[in-house]
Design a protein around this motif. Structure first.
Motif, mmCIF file in Angstrom:
data_model
loop_
_atom_site.group_PDB
_atom_site.id
_atom_site.type_symbol
_atom_site.label_atom_id
_atom_site.label_comp_id
_atom_site.label_asym_id
_atom_site.label_seq_id
_atom_site.Cartn_x
_atom_site.Cartn_y
_atom_site.Cartn_z
ATOM 1 N N LEU A 38 0.829 -1.209 0.000
ATOM 2 C CA LEU A 38 0.000 0.000 0.000
ATOM 3 C C LEU A 38 0.861 1.257 0.000
ATOM 4 O O LEU A 38 0.543 2.242 -0.669
ATOM 5 C CB LEU A 38 -0.919 -0.005 1.230
ATOM 6 C CG LEU A 38 -2.155 -0.910 1.120
ATOM 7 C CD1 LEU A 38 -2.749 -1.168 2.500
ATOM 8 C CD2 LEU A 38 -3.202 -0.274 0.222
ATOM 9 N N ALA A 42 -0.247 2.934 -3.507
ATOM 10 C CA ALA A 42 -1.344 3.897 -3.290
ATOM 11 C C ALA A 42 -0.905 5.347 -3.498
ATOM 12 O O ALA A 42 -1.616 6.131 -4.137
ATOM 13 C CB ALA A 42 -1.944 3.703 -1.895
ATOM 14 N N SER A 53 -1.193 5.077 3.764
ATOM 15 C CA SER A 53 -2.080 3.912 3.629
ATOM 16 C C SER A 53 -1.419 2.698 4.266
ATOM 17 O O SER A 53 -0.224 2.447 4.051
ATOM 18 C CB SER A 53 -2.387 3.641 2.157
ATOM 19 O OG SER A 53 -3.037 4.746 1.561
ATOM 20 N N GLY A 92 -9.957 -5.153 -3.678
ATOM 21 C CA GLY A 92 -9.167 -4.220 -4.479
ATOM 22 C C GLY A 92 -9.767 -4.008 -5.854
ATOM 23 O O GLY A 92 -9.823 -2.872 -6.353
ATOM 24 N N THR A 260 -10.740 5.498 3.899
ATOM 25 C CA THR A 260 -9.787 6.317 3.143
ATOM 26 C C THR A 260 -10.334 7.706 2.874
ATOM 27 O O THR A 260 -9.666 8.720 3.135
ATOM 28 C CB THR A 260 -9.450 5.629 1.805
ATOM 29 O OG1 THR A 260 -8.808 4.391 2.060
ATOM 30 C CG2 THR A 260 -8.534 6.512 0.966
ATOM 31 N N GLN A 284 -5.960 3.149 -4.149
ATOM 32 C CA GLN A 284 -6.169 2.206 -3.049
ATOM 33 C C GLN A 284 -6.472 0.817 -3.584
ATOM 34 O O GLN A 284 -6.027 -0.195 -3.034
ATOM 35 C CB GLN A 284 -7.320 2.699 -2.162
ATOM 36 C CG GLN A 284 -7.045 3.983 -1.412
ATOM 37 C CD GLN A 284 -6.005 3.833 -0.327
ATOM 38 O OE1 GLN A 284 -5.963 2.819 0.368
ATOM 39 N NE2 GLN A 284 -5.152 4.833 -0.174
ATOM 40 N N GLY A 287 -3.268 -0.749 -4.720
ATOM 41 C CA GLY A 287 -2.483 -1.109 -3.543
ATOM 42 C C GLY A 287 -3.002 -2.361 -2.875
ATOM 43 O O GLY A 287 -2.219 -3.249 -2.493
ATOM 44 N N ASN A 288 -4.319 -2.489 -2.759
ATOM 45 C CA ASN A 288 -4.897 -3.676 -2.120
ATOM 46 C C ASN A 288 -4.779 -4.914 -3.001
ATOM 47 O O ASN A 288 -4.638 -6.032 -2.491
ATOM 48 C CB ASN A 288 -6.363 -3.414 -1.754
ATOM 49 C CG ASN A 288 -6.488 -2.568 -0.501
ATOM 50 O OD1 ASN A 288 -5.699 -2.715 0.434
ATOM 51 N ND2 ASN A 288 -7.461 -1.666 -0.475
ATOM 52 N N ALA A 291 -1.241 -5.962 -2.376
ATOM 53 C CA ALA A 291 -1.101 -6.519 -1.022
ATOM 54 C C ALA A 291 -1.651 -7.934 -0.972
ATOM 55 O O ALA A 291 -1.014 -8.847 -0.414
ATOM 56 C CB ALA A 291 -1.838 -5.612 -0.024
ATOM 57 N N PRO A 298 -5.021 -6.251 3.380
ATOM 58 C CA PRO A 298 -5.446 -5.024 2.711
ATOM 59 C C PRO A 298 -5.658 -3.902 3.718
ATOM 60 O O PRO A 298 -5.730 -4.150 4.933
ATOM 61 C CB PRO A 298 -6.771 -5.416 2.040
ATOM 62 C CG PRO A 298 -7.265 -6.572 2.827
ATOM 63 C CD PRO A 298 -6.045 -7.305 3.313
#
Length: 714
Positions: A38, A42, A53, A92, A260, A284, A287-288, A291, A298
């Motif tokens: 993240l 992100a 994040s 995500g 967020t 985001q 990023g998730n 992850a 996440p």
């Protein structure tokens, strides 16, 4: 990073320990990997300056609850690992879809009681899940079981967790340079190592349930082994398992997005900036996805770490990127130290986070009658979160919030004012005989100013408000200017009112139907589609309220047999101002006057013009308007056949104070002050009578204006 990483490790351990105590170390790694992924992606694709994040409490609550449910149904830990990763991937992906569909702004409008109740519920779930760990009880011991079994409490864990909590709570009062979670974690580790001096078993890593354990090896602890477990579990994956992921993944995506965007809104307020909600959701989501692909937890833009980042001097999104890089470096360099982190210390950190997530401010809603129902929504969301599931809690909260909104709309009046037609009049200036008719017959008309939303919840209220007028009025004018929405139920009720008036020879009249309402709907087009304003003798629609009132007044005057042929110009003796005057004398006065024809749309005089003529209308109508800037005008009055205008400059000789425009083809008598003064030398009596007539008509107009003001105030 120092704020985000300890919490991320705690969240990871909490989630993965549900699958088995041996997976706690893998949970710690998952928390770190989530922070790294993240932190690196992100900021690059989201772009909100200063935002940090990392894995967060809502993610821990949703994933932890899913893991508990999975294990309670007899699922294998390996399949659980795979399902947790797939849920992160789906969440995500859903965030990416939300960003692509520009849903970022909508998520920010989640009702406050729902968010408050949900976060409070998550806080309580975290507290309930961490208390047994804090007390050192075996896996599977619930909250109430932990409280009811004091003989099983492990004092070592309680001492370590207590030291962590004490330092976390007191550290901010001493220094804010080092984040409280870091100091609390350090205090927990130091306390644990001190206890190890008295009990050497505590200083043994292998098989020690008091600490996280080795991150690079051991059962369930290695990265390679974690990926291997997920790969092997693919064979256990079925349609039912994937189906059961949909709602939790959607819940997780929405919660992470709310968390967020809530942080972004606070950040905007503090820094006087403006974030891009949809772009941030894309960042985001990426990023998730990363992850989850790495086997991490996440997360979302977190409030605590972001505020620390801002107060430390961060100004750009580069600070978020540095946080991700720092987390990666910490993982590489501090892996051995993280292995010795006491589970009770992580539980202590989460207990503080859980208590802080509870919206204690909402208890104040119980003090006021107006907010008791809002507290009831919060309590219902918390109860559902604790007893059923977080998914059900979110649905129940939204439904209850909608019901509260409908209740508020129903109890608010949709009728702003009702004025009788004999108390207020159009801007058309009429002769005395017509004014008398309108005073006598105007009660057949009601002007109703509506407001707010006309929908199924307010339809009955609107009908009851109009019921008395429907029984005794012939014309019902509905001013729609302040109406924000109309649904099909309200449209059907208005159609019934139209038919009721039509049965008695009356008419329903709409004025100022909004072209666009806040929802974007074209109300004029909608009324036409439902057949409400289509050609019919029962209904009419006007762009302006004054036009509607003027039309109704014309109908009342026509019904009173005072209608006249507007096509025939009046002679001087037929004009009200000269009623009952000798025709011979008026003939001499007419010689002094100019007969003028003005085509529709032409300007007769403009504001600021110098002129002292008095205008008497033989045929047609004239509008007096006032420019108000930016090409806009304000309609002051309309003068029709038999009326006069321009009397102010005629009397005081000052410049014109408004514009006079021919509304239709107009025939006028024009009398200048110089011609009038010359005429008075030989006809003083008629001149005096004319001035008295001017004063009388002006006084009558003023009386009507005063009566209207009183009616409007009432």
């Amino acid at each position: 990073m120092l704020v985000a990483l300890p919490s991320a490790i705690a969240f990871g351990v909490t989630i993965y320990s549900v699958l088995g105590a041996q997976y706690g170390a893998q949970g710690a790694v998952a928390g770190i990997l989530g922070t790294v992924a993240l932190g690196l992606l992100a900021p690059l694709f989201g772009g909100t300056n200063r935002l940090i994040s990392a894995p967060c409490a809502p993610a821990a609550a949703v994933l932890g609850a899913f893991a508990i449910d999975h294990m309670s149904r007899g699922g294998s830990p390996e399949l659980g690992l795979l399902l947790l990763a797939l849920m992160g991937l789906m969440a995500g992906g859903l965030q990416l879809l939300m960003g692509a569909l520009s849903l970022g702004r909508l998520i920010k409008y989640m009702p406050y009681p729902v968010v408050s109740g949900y976060l409070s519920g998550v806080g309580m779930i975290i507290i309930a899940s961490q208390l047994p760990r804090f007390l050192g009880l075996p896996k599977g011991t619930g909250f109430w079981g932990a409280l009811g079994s004091p003989e099983m409490w492990r004092w070592q864990g309680m001492v370590v967790g207590g030291a962590t909590i004490a330092v976390m709570l007191t550290a901010p009062k001493i220094t804010k340079k080092v984040p409280a979670p870091v100091l609390g974690l350090a205090a927990g580790i130091a306390t644990y190592l001190t206890l190890g001096l008295a009990d050497p078993a505590l200083l043994t890593l292998e098989g020690n349930k008091f600490v996280v354990g080795a991150l690079g090896g051991g059962e369930g602890g290695g990265l390679i082994e974690a990926f291997s477990d997920r790969w092997n579990a693919l064979g256990q994956l079925g349609f039912n398992a994937l189906r059961d992921l949909v709602l939790p993944a959607l819940t997780l995506a929405v919660l992470l997005s709310i968390d967020t965007l809530k942080t972004c809104v606070v950040l905007d307020a503090l820094t006087r900036t403006r974030h891009d909600s949809n772009r941030e959701l894309l960042g985001q989501g990426l990023g998730n996805l990363a992850a989850a692909a790495l086997g991490g937890v996440p997360g979302a833009g977190t409030m605590g770490a972001t505020l620390v980042n801002m107060s430390s001097g961060a100004t750009t999104k580069l600070s978020g990127l540095v946080e991700g890089i720092a987390a990666l470096i910490a993982f590489v360099l501090l892996a051995n130290l993280i292995s010795w982190v006491p589970v009770a210390s992580l539980s202590g950190i989460l207990l503080v986070i859980g208590v802080r997530m509870i919206d204690w401010h909402s208890l104040g809603f119980l003090k006021h009658r107006a907010t008791v129902l809002d507290f009831a929504v919060i309590a219902a969301v918390i109860a559902c979160a604790l007893t059923i599931s977080l998914i059900v809690a979110s649905g129940v909260g939204v439904v209850l919030a909608v019901l509260l909104f409908i209740r508020e709309q129903v109890h608010g009046s949709v009728v702003r004012a009702i004025v009788s037609g004999d108390q207020t009049f159009s801007k058309r200036v009429r002769v005395q005989a017509e004014r008398d008719i309108l005073t006598e017959k105007g009660g057949q008309t009601a002007i109703v100013e509506l407001q707010g939303s006309l929908f199924f919840g307010t339809t009955s209220q609107l009908y009851h408000a109009l019921e008395a007028d429907l029984k005794r009025r012939k014309y019902l004018i509905l001013d729609m200017r302040r109406v924000q929405a109309v649904d099909i139920t309200a449209a059907h009720m208005l159609d019934q009112i139209k038919d009721m008036l039509g049965e008695r020879g009356g008419m329903l009249i709409f004025s100022r139907i909004p072209k666009h309402v806040p929802s974007g709907k074209d109300m004029e087009d909608y009324f036409d589609q439902v057949g409400l304003v289509r050609s019919s003798h029962k209904v009419r629609a006007f762009a302006e309220l004054n036009e509607a009132m003027e039309w109704v007044e014309d109908q009342l005057i026509a019904e009173a047999a005072l209608a006249h042929n507007d096509e025939i110009p009046l002679e001087l003796f037929e004009i009200e101002l000269f009623a009952a005057r000798k025709r011979e004398t008026l003939a001499e006065l007419e010689v002094q006057m100019e007969k003028r024809h003005v085509a529709a749309g032409e300007v007769i005089f403009s504001i600021g013009d110098h002129g002292d003529e008095l205008y008497l209308i033989r045929k047609g109508s004239v509008r007096i308007v006032l420019p108000v800037g930016q090409g806009q005008i304000h309609h002051l009055a309309t003068f029709g056949r038999g009326a006069f205008f321009g009397e102010m400059a005629f009397l005081d000789g000052e410049a014109r104070s408004a514009n006079a425009v021919a509304f239709s083809d107009v025939d006028l008598y024009v009398l200048s002050r110089q011609q009038f003064d010359a005429f008075t030398d030989s006809h003083k009596k008629i001149a005096l009578n004319m001035m008295e007539g001017l004063a009388s008509v002006l006084a009558a107009r003023l009386r009507y204006t005063n009566a209207e003001l009183r009616a409007l105030q009432a």
